[in-house]
Design a protein around this motif. Sequence first.
Motif, PDB file in Angstrom:
ATOM      1  N   PHE A 163     -10.572  -7.534  -8.520  1.00 46.16           N
ATOM      2  CA  PHE A 163      -9.766  -6.846  -9.529  1.00 46.16           C
ATOM      3  C   PHE A 163      -8.442  -6.309  -8.992  1.00 46.16           C
ATOM      4  CE2 PHE A 163     -14.233  -6.337 -10.880  1.00 46.16           C
ATOM      5  CZ  PHE A 163     -14.155  -7.005 -12.102  1.00 46.16           C
ATOM      6  N   GLY A 164      -8.294  -6.235  -7.660  1.00 43.70           N
ATOM      7  CA  GLY A 164      -7.067  -5.701  -7.086  1.00 43.70           C
ATOM      8  C   GLY A 164      -5.816  -6.480  -7.461  1.00 43.70           C
ATOM      9  N   PRO A 165      -5.772  -7.807  -7.202  1.00 42.65           N
ATOM     10  CA  PRO A 165      -4.558  -8.572  -7.527  1.00 42.65           C
ATOM     11  C   PRO A 165      -4.133  -8.493  -8.998  1.00 42.65           C
ATOM     12  CG  PRO A 165      -5.932  -9.802  -6.016  1.00 42.65           C
ATOM     13  CD  PRO A 165      -6.738  -8.604  -6.431  1.00 42.65           C
ATOM     14  N   ALA A 193      -9.012 -10.802   3.323  1.00 42.25           N
ATOM     15  CA  ALA A 193      -9.229 -12.240   3.182  1.00 42.25           C
ATOM     16  C   ALA A 193      -8.581 -12.767   1.914  1.00 42.25           C
ATOM     17  CB  ALA A 193     -10.729 -12.536   3.169  1.00 42.25           C
ATOM     18  N   GLU A 194      -8.654 -11.975   0.845  1.00 47.44           N
ATOM     19  CA  GLU A 194      -8.012 -12.369  -0.410  1.00 47.44           C
ATOM     20  C   GLU A 194      -6.494 -12.398  -0.240  1.00 47.44           C
ATOM     21  OE1 GLU A 194      -7.476 -13.602  -4.277  1.00 47.44           O
ATOM     22  OE2 GLU A 194      -9.267 -13.594  -3.028  1.00 47.44           O
ATOM     23  N   ALA A 195      -5.958 -11.435   0.519  1.00 46.20           N
ATOM     24  CA  ALA A 195      -4.515 -11.404   0.773  1.00 46.20           C
ATOM     25  C   ALA A 195      -4.075 -12.623   1.570  1.00 46.20           C
ATOM     26  CB  ALA A 195      -4.146 -10.116   1.517  1.00 46.20           C
ATOM     27  N   LEU A 201       2.462 -13.504   4.648  1.00 46.40           N
ATOM     28  CA  LEU A 201       3.036 -12.164   4.740  1.00 46.40           C
ATOM     29  C   LEU A 201       2.092 -11.123   4.150  1.00 46.40           C
ATOM     30  CD1 LEU A 201       5.323 -10.240   5.392  1.00 46.40           C
ATOM     31  CD2 LEU A 201       6.408 -10.857   3.211  1.00 46.40           C
ATOM     32  N   MET A 202       1.495 -11.442   3.026  1.00 47.18           N
ATOM     33  CA  MET A 202       0.548 -10.518   2.410  1.00 47.18           C
ATOM     34  C   MET A 202      -0.651 -10.310   3.330  1.00 47.18           C
ATOM     35  SD  MET A 202      -1.363 -10.723  -1.336  1.00 47.18           S
ATOM     36  CE  MET A 202       0.093 -11.454  -2.074  1.00 47.18           C
TER      37      MET A 202
END
Length: 227
Positions: A163-165, A193-195, A201-202
Amino acid sequence: MNAAMPVLWFFTTITLFALADLLHRRTGGKAWAHPTLMPTLVLILVFTYTDFDFTHYQIGTRIFDLLLGGAVAALAVPLFRSRKVLATEKQAVFAATAVGSLMGVGSALCIAFLLRSPADMVASVATKSITTPIAVVVAPSIGGVPGLAAAVVIVTGLVVAIFGPPFLKMLGIEDDVEKGVALGTAGHAIGMAEAVRRSELMGAAAAFSMASNGLVTALLLPIIWPQ
């Protein structure tokens, strides 16, 4: 012990993740099809409603723990490549990480106190935003339960990764450094890991934030925690 079972669980885990990742891509990145969430739910159901020995699973997938450590260390590469970009925003990165660390502990404690949770549960949820290997060490030092702390950390990471992104997008946050700091601070290794999946860069920003948040929390929490 059946020697084939650990090997079977090793390949089962890889297959579940590969299928979940394919589904995630086919659905355009829908939150409910997140490649970490789907295998987790399937395995929980399997071990809840069958007689399979979880020890076999732990033995068969132990290699993933070793690979995770190597993967975290390897994040030094994108971190080094992105050092100039991170350096230009160092004040914002440090401020965001510090506030995120405080909010990570504070939000968990507020909810636990409002629900009048037992002391050991309060101590366990206080570690929710630091990565699992650190949480299981810090939790006992403040009166928490390592197993419960690990479970809370994993659930927190899944929520942040899923849900973060979209939440950050809803807030109008488009900068990769800002999104990386948020995912790494709040979602530790799973959020990181999602970044990494989204951009180098993320991922670098998330790796820095995860490490900083974990280190600071691990050092300060046992000191300030009321005994």
